[in-house]
Design an enzyme around this catalytic site. Structure first.
Site, mmCIF file in Angstrom:
data_model
loop_
_atom_site.group_PDB
_atom_site.id
_atom_site.type_symbol
_atom_site.label_atom_id
_atom_site.label_comp_id
_atom_site.label_asym_id
_atom_site.label_seq_id
_atom_site.Cartn_x
_atom_site.Cartn_y
_atom_site.Cartn_z
ATOM 1 N N SER A 104 -31.697 8.039 -21.825
ATOM 2 C CA SER A 104 -30.946 6.492 -20.527
ATOM 3 C C SER A 104 -31.596 5.343 -21.947
ATOM 4 O O SER A 104 -31.095 5.715 -23.065
ATOM 5 C CB SER A 104 -31.953 6.564 -19.763
ATOM 6 N N HIS A 108 -26.372 7.512 -17.298
ATOM 7 C CA HIS A 108 -25.804 7.965 -16.102
ATOM 8 C C HIS A 108 -24.876 8.407 -15.430
ATOM 9 O O HIS A 108 -24.332 7.001 -14.430
ATOM 10 C CB HIS A 108 -27.144 7.594 -15.653
#
Length: 245
Positions: A134, A170
């Site tokens: 991330s 994501h």
């Protein structure tokens, strides 16, 4: 450091750790793949939770998870002050540096304030494998999109730029990610780049994307490029499937 002498980055869209009934969280096949890139029998791993504010709970969680690996584990914290006497020496002595998710905007600001950004570039050139999930994946790229400023995603255009691409993370679990990244690439705010679903890692050698790797079914990587009309085209990349634990 990687035994082939090449600079490696593994940017993970999500899924570095997996739930474990006995240990709470354990390293996923993606983390073990990053470990294998070092070529070391017992690699030295340093993890950073700058993007999470170096909270004691998060640091303890990563130590508990990484203790499952045959590795020498340490961490670098910047709050309330660096926890090691010489940040540069500590990072350059590692085989693998792992960066957690969290606020990529705060991470970049703190790293630049403490000079960690330049040390990371030096470590990368010296063959220390860089990885992260991330925020810890976005940071190595030119930019992407982020929730660092609130629940409504916003562009991030001032990443470290080790990799001359945009990055999406994501990609299959946050409905805002795909359309915003395509918009930013299409209009030229960000360069073309790559995106990763949950459970997918993007592997770069130097600045070249070499493959996507994944565990589990149905997860993909993507190449996003401007199509010349103000929009973007997306090409699905089938990842190499990693063996389950």
């Amino acid at each position: 450091m990687s035994t082939d002498g090449q600079p490696h980055i593994l940017a993970i869209g999500g899924g570095t750790l997996v739930p474990d009934d006995r240990y709470g969280m354990s390293p996923s096949p993606l983390m073990r793949y990053a470990l294998d890139l070092t070529g070391q029998d017992r690699p030295r791993i340093c993890f950073l939770t700058t993007a999470l504010g170096d909270g004691n709970e998060y640091i303890a969680r990563f130590y508990a998870a990484f203790s499952r690996l045959d590795a020498e584990v340490s961490h670098l914290a910047l709050f309330p002050m660096p926890n090691v006497a010489d940040v540069r020496s500590h990072l350059l002595a590692q085989d693998l540096i792992y960066v957690s998710g969290g606020s990529v905007a705060n991470l970049l600001a703190l790293w630049r304030l403490h000079g960690v950004d330049e040390v990371m570039r030096e470590a990368w050139h010296e063959g220390v494998v860089l990885s992260g999930q991330s925020a810890g994946a976005l940071c190595w790229h030119v930019g992407g999109n982020t929730d660092s400023y609130g629940p409504q995603l916003r562009p991030l255009t001032d990443g470290l730029g080790f990799l001359p691409y945009s990055c999406g993370v994501h990609y299959d679990s946050d409905t805002q990610r795909r359309p915003l990244l395509q918009q930013l690439v299409g209009e030229g705010t960000l360069p073309g780049g790559y995106a990763a679903d949950e459970r997918v890692g993007l592997h770069y050698v130097g600045t070249e994307f070499v493959q996507a790797v994944s565990y589990g079914d149905g997860a993909h990587a993507y190449r996003i490029e401007p199509d010349g009309s103000g929009a973007a085209k997306e090409t699905v990349i089938d990842p190499r499937r990693l063996a389950s634990l």
